[in-house]
Design a protein around this motif. Sequence first.
Motif, short mmCIF file in Angstrom:
data_model
loop_
_atom_site.label_atom_id
_atom_site.label_comp_id
_atom_site.label_asym_id
_atom_site.label_seq_id
_atom_site.Cartn_x
_atom_site.Cartn_y
_atom_site.Cartn_z
N GLN A 119 0.83 -1.20 0.00
CA GLN A 119 0.00 0.00 0.00
C GLN A 119 0.86 1.25 0.00
N THR A 120 1.99 1.20 0.65
CA THR A 120 2.90 2.35 0.65
C THR A 120 3.45 2.60 -0.75
N VAL A 121 3.81 1.54 -1.44
CA VAL A 121 4.30 1.68 -2.81
C VAL A 121 3.22 2.26 -3.72
N GLU A 122 1.98 1.77 -3.55
CA GLU A 122 0.88 2.28 -4.36
C GLU A 122 0.61 3.75 -4.06
N LYS A 123 0.70 4.13 -2.79
CA LYS A 123 0.50 5.53 -2.43
C LYS A 123 1.60 6.40 -3.03
N GLU A 124 2.83 5.90 -3.03
CA GLU A 124 3.94 6.64 -3.63
C GLU A 124 3.71 6.83 -5.12
N ARG A 125 3.18 5.79 -5.78
CA ARG A 125 2.90 5.91 -7.21
C ARG A 125 1.82 6.97 -7.46
N GLN A 126 0.78 6.97 -6.63
CA GLN A 126 -0.28 7.96 -6.80
C GLN A 126 0.24 9.38 -6.62
N LEU A 127 1.08 9.57 -5.61
CA LEU A 127 1.66 10.90 -5.39
C LEU A 127 2.57 11.30 -6.54
N GLY A 128 3.26 10.30 -7.12
CA GLY A 128 4.12 10.58 -8.28
C GLY A 128 3.31 11.05 -9.47
N VAL A 129 2.12 10.47 -9.65
CA VAL A 129 1.24 10.91 -10.74
C VAL A 129 0.82 12.35 -10.52
N LEU A 130 0.44 12.69 -9.31
CA LEU A 130 0.02 14.06 -9.01
C LEU A 130 1.18 15.05 -9.15
N ALA A 131 2.36 14.62 -8.77
CA ALA A 131 3.52 15.51 -8.86
C ALA A 131 4.12 15.56 -10.25
N GLY A 132 3.67 14.66 -11.13
CA GLY A 132 4.17 14.65 -12.49
C GLY A 132 5.51 13.99 -12.67
N THR A 133 5.95 13.20 -11.69
CA THR A 133 7.27 12.56 -11.78
C THR A 133 7.20 11.16 -12.38
N VAL A 134 6.00 10.60 -12.56
CA VAL A 134 5.85 9.29 -13.19
C VAL A 134 4.78 9.40 -14.28
N ALA A 135 4.90 8.53 -15.29
CA ALA A 135 3.93 8.51 -16.37
C ALA A 135 2.63 7.86 -15.88
N ALA A 136 1.55 8.13 -16.59
CA ALA A 136 0.25 7.57 -16.23
C ALA A 136 -0.55 7.30 -17.50
N HIS A 137 -1.48 6.38 -17.39
CA HIS A 137 -2.40 6.12 -18.50
C HIS A 137 -3.72 5.65 -17.93
N GLY A 138 -4.77 5.82 -18.71
CA GLY A 138 -6.11 5.44 -18.26
C GLY A 138 -7.15 6.10 -19.13
N PRO A 139 -8.41 5.86 -18.85
CA PRO A 139 -9.48 6.47 -19.65
C PRO A 139 -9.51 7.97 -19.45
N GLY A 140 -10.01 8.66 -20.47
CA GLY A 140 -10.08 10.11 -20.36
C GLY A 140 -10.54 10.75 -21.65
N ILE A 141 -10.09 11.98 -21.87
CA ILE A 141 -10.49 12.72 -23.08
C ILE A 141 -9.27 13.45 -23.65
N THR A 142 -9.42 13.83 -24.94
CA THR A 142 -8.47 14.72 -25.59
C THR A 142 -9.22 15.97 -26.01
N LEU A 143 -8.76 17.13 -25.52
CA LEU A 143 -9.35 18.43 -25.87
C LEU A 143 -8.40 19.13 -26.82
N THR A 144 -8.86 19.40 -28.04
CA THR A 144 -8.04 20.06 -29.06
C THR A 144 -8.65 21.40 -29.40
N VAL A 145 -7.85 22.47 -29.30
CA VAL A 145 -8.31 23.83 -29.57
C VAL A 145 -7.48 24.40 -30.70
N ASN A 146 -8.12 24.62 -31.85
CA ASN A 146 -7.47 25.29 -32.99
C ASN A 146 -7.79 26.78 -32.93
N ASP A 147 -6.77 27.60 -33.15
CA ASP A 147 -6.93 29.05 -32.99
C ASP A 147 -6.36 29.78 -34.19
#
Length: 262
Positions: A119-147
């Motif tokens: 659980q400690t390792v999993e918590k460290e991974r979650q904090l790494g995702v929030l801090a941007g120090t580890v890669a992540a993948h999962g469901p979501g969206i892509t927002l594209t803005v042409n200007d």
Amino acid sequence: MSNEELPDRAEHAGERAAGSAKELTGRQRLIAGLWPPRVTRAQLIVAVLLFVLGLGLAIQVRSNSDNSALRGARQEDLVRILDELDDRTQRLEDEKQRLDAQRTELENSSDQAEEARKQTVEKERQLGVLAGTVAAHGPGITLTVNDPGNGVKADMLLDALQELRAAGAEAIEVNGVRVVANTYFSGDGGNVKVDGRKITAPYVFEVIGKPQDLEPALNIPGGVVQTLEKEQATVQVEQADDIVVDALRPAKQPDYARSSSP
């Protein structure tokens, strides 16, 4: 005056004196009955009950007056407040269930030390995702803005980012820049920077989170999509089963803070 009249006068004088004495005694009894006042136990109980009832009514009136602000709110504002409360309640309930599951695993695990380490390792991974120090993948969206007209300004992109965060986005990447807690946008249309790094249109947000929550948050009336389209920008939102956010931030060591655990 004859001797016979003397006893009669004496008798009448005695009757008048006795009458005066009886009248004085009646007044004294009346005064004694009125003062000092005597309060019975029943009267005291009734007085206390009336006081408590009055205090309760005063508190109720004050409580009702405190809710007067909501009474004057518009229907749209009340609906938005209720939706936000429902979303917050659901997130807190999900978090509670997750913590309950962790506690159950710890209690039922034959090797609680190993389970705690996992659980400690999993918590460290979650904090790494929030801090941007580890890669992540999962469901979501892509927002594209042409200007094409360079009408999209930094504050509009920041509004889009804040809306995505409020909708539950867990990891975001914008044109190759990982979004973290202190990410900021600056510059005018055609010269936008994110965290000091210049980015050019199309502006692409790769967002990991629940697609069913993220896309509606952008398309609400008067929201992000409509605001960008007023500036002649074109906006496209696509849901995906697997979004990859692999732009990383370097892990920084604090200059002064140290862990307090042994």
